[in-house]
Design a protein around this motif. Structure first.
Motif, mmCIF file in Angstrom:
data_model
loop_
_atom_site.group_PDB
_atom_site.id
_atom_site.type_symbol
_atom_site.label_atom_id
_atom_site.label_comp_id
_atom_site.label_asym_id
_atom_site.label_seq_id
_atom_site.Cartn_x
_atom_site.Cartn_y
_atom_site.Cartn_z
ATOM 1 N N GLU A 149 -7.777 -11.744 -6.176
ATOM 2 C CA GLU A 149 -7.839 -11.096 -7.481
ATOM 3 C C GLU A 149 -6.892 -9.926 -7.496
ATOM 4 O O GLU A 149 -6.761 -9.201 -6.516
ATOM 5 N N ARG A 150 -6.275 -9.724 -8.649
ATOM 6 C CA ARG A 150 -5.359 -8.600 -8.812
ATOM 7 C C ARG A 150 -5.686 -7.946 -10.140
ATOM 8 O O ARG A 150 -5.628 -8.588 -11.178
ATOM 9 N N ASP A 151 -6.067 -6.650 -10.110
ATOM 10 C CA ASP A 151 -6.310 -5.918 -11.333
ATOM 11 C C ASP A 151 -5.001 -5.730 -12.065
ATOM 12 O O ASP A 151 -3.967 -5.470 -11.462
ATOM 13 N N ARG A 152 -5.059 -5.864 -13.370
ATOM 14 C CA ARG A 152 -3.843 -5.705 -14.163
ATOM 15 C C ARG A 152 -4.232 -5.164 -15.527
ATOM 16 O O ARG A 152 -5.141 -5.670 -16.154
ATOM 17 N N ALA A 153 -3.527 -4.134 -15.964
ATOM 18 C CA ALA A 153 -3.764 -3.626 -17.312
ATOM 19 C C ALA A 153 -3.329 -4.688 -18.295
ATOM 20 O O ALA A 153 -2.258 -5.257 -18.178
ATOM 21 N N VAL A 154 -4.179 -5.018 -19.252
ATOM 22 C CA VAL A 154 -3.864 -6.078 -20.213
ATOM 23 C C VAL A 154 -3.810 -5.489 -21.602
ATOM 24 O O VAL A 154 -4.562 -4.654 -21.963
ATOM 25 N N THR B 236 -3.583 3.275 -6.832
ATOM 26 C CA THR B 236 -4.548 4.342 -6.594
ATOM 27 C C THR B 236 -4.782 5.212 -7.823
ATOM 28 O O THR B 236 -5.509 6.187 -7.745
ATOM 29 N N SER B 237 -4.145 4.870 -8.932
ATOM 30 C CA SER B 237 -4.332 5.651 -10.154
ATOM 31 C C SER B 237 -4.018 4.764 -11.354
ATOM 32 O O SER B 237 -3.373 3.723 -11.227
ATOM 33 N N ALA C 29 2.767 -0.905 -12.166
ATOM 34 C CA ALA C 29 2.714 -2.243 -11.570
ATOM 35 C C ALA C 29 2.658 -3.309 -12.654
ATOM 36 O O ALA C 29 3.343 -4.336 -12.569
ATOM 37 N N ALA C 30 1.850 -3.083 -13.681
ATOM 38 C CA ALA C 30 1.733 -4.062 -14.761
ATOM 39 C C ALA C 30 3.034 -4.181 -15.543
ATOM 40 O O ALA C 30 3.449 -5.287 -15.898
ATOM 41 N N THR D 3 0.847 -1.173 0.000
ATOM 42 C CA THR D 3 0.000 0.000 0.000
ATOM 43 C C THR D 3 0.890 1.233 0.000
ATOM 44 O O THR D 3 1.999 1.192 0.533
ATOM 45 N N PHE D 4 0.418 2.304 -0.575
ATOM 46 C CA PHE D 4 1.092 3.610 -0.605
ATOM 47 C C PHE D 4 2.279 3.668 -1.546
ATOM 48 O O PHE D 4 3.175 4.471 -1.357
ATOM 49 N N GLY D 5 2.330 2.832 -2.543
ATOM 50 C CA GLY D 5 3.402 2.941 -3.526
ATOM 51 C C GLY D 5 3.759 1.602 -4.136
ATOM 52 O O GLY D 5 3.311 0.552 -3.683
ATOM 53 N N ILE D 6 4.565 1.671 -5.173
ATOM 54 C CA ILE D 6 5.025 0.480 -5.885
ATOM 55 C C ILE D 6 6.427 0.158 -5.363
ATOM 56 O O ILE D 6 7.322 0.994 -5.458
#
Length: 189
Positions: free
Chosen positions: A184-189, A129-130, A137-138, A105-108
């Motif tokens: 679950e982990r959101d990931r830009a695909v 958070t954005s 992250a992706a 949390t609070f950063g990569i």
């Protein structure tokens, strides 16, 4: 620890908070949870990569001083305190004594930390958070996968250690090896 274990018994994924906690206490609480729950996660505060700007802090303090004054606080005497919350000691602990999952949390976090945790067998969950943080992250994850595939098998696409499937909206679902827990982990695909 009791709430984390209760969540696991109820079929959920409990998160043990590591923020603002000394590493020795974190080690003790991980041991307590392990006695009661096979699957759980630890949540770490990622260090702030950008130092706090003293002028920005003073402007913010002035903006909220009226409310703070109701509690007897004087914010005009406040100065930034940079503290990494024992980051290295906590990540070293989680690499040397791995838990099923770790979230940030609070950063990569630095890619080397993520890679070390994954090599230890830990599922890494990144809170973003954005859209910009999601892309970072992706990208870090994809670079790690390309490097791992190359190191293990040469260039090419190969199987994954964890079950993976893509569902609507580009959400990548990783399943921990536990019959009742899905992370679950959101990931830009």
């Amino acid at each position: 620890p009791a709430l984390v274990a209760a969540a696991a018994r109820a079929g959920s994924l409990g998160f043990l908070a590591a923020g603002y906690k000394p590493p020795d206490l974190l080690r003790q609480q991980i041991a307590e949870v392990r006695e009661q729950a096979p699957v759980f996660a630890v949540n770490l505060f990622a260090p702030n990569p950008v130092p706090v700007d003293p002028a920005e802090l003073r402007r913010y303090a002035a903006a909220v001083q009226a409310e703070a004054g109701q509690y007897g606080l004087r914010l005009d005497e406040t100065s930034p305190v940079e503290d990494d919350d024992a980051w290295d000691a906590k990540t070293d602990l989680l690499v040397s004594d791995p838990v099923p999952a770790v979230s940030f949390t609070f950063g990569i976090p630095d890619r080397s930390v993520v890679a070390a945790l994954k090599r230890a067998g830990t599922l890494v969950i990144q809170t973003v958070t954005s859209a910009g943080e999601a892309r970072l992250a992706a990208e870090a994850e994809e670079q790690r996968h390309r490097r791992d595939r190359h190191e293990r098998h040469g260039v090419g696409v190969h199987g994954r250690e964890r079950e993976r499937c893509l569902v609507g909206g580009g959400v990548e679902v990783h399943r921990l090896q536990h019959p009742r827990v899905v992370v679950e982990r959101d990931r830009a695909v």
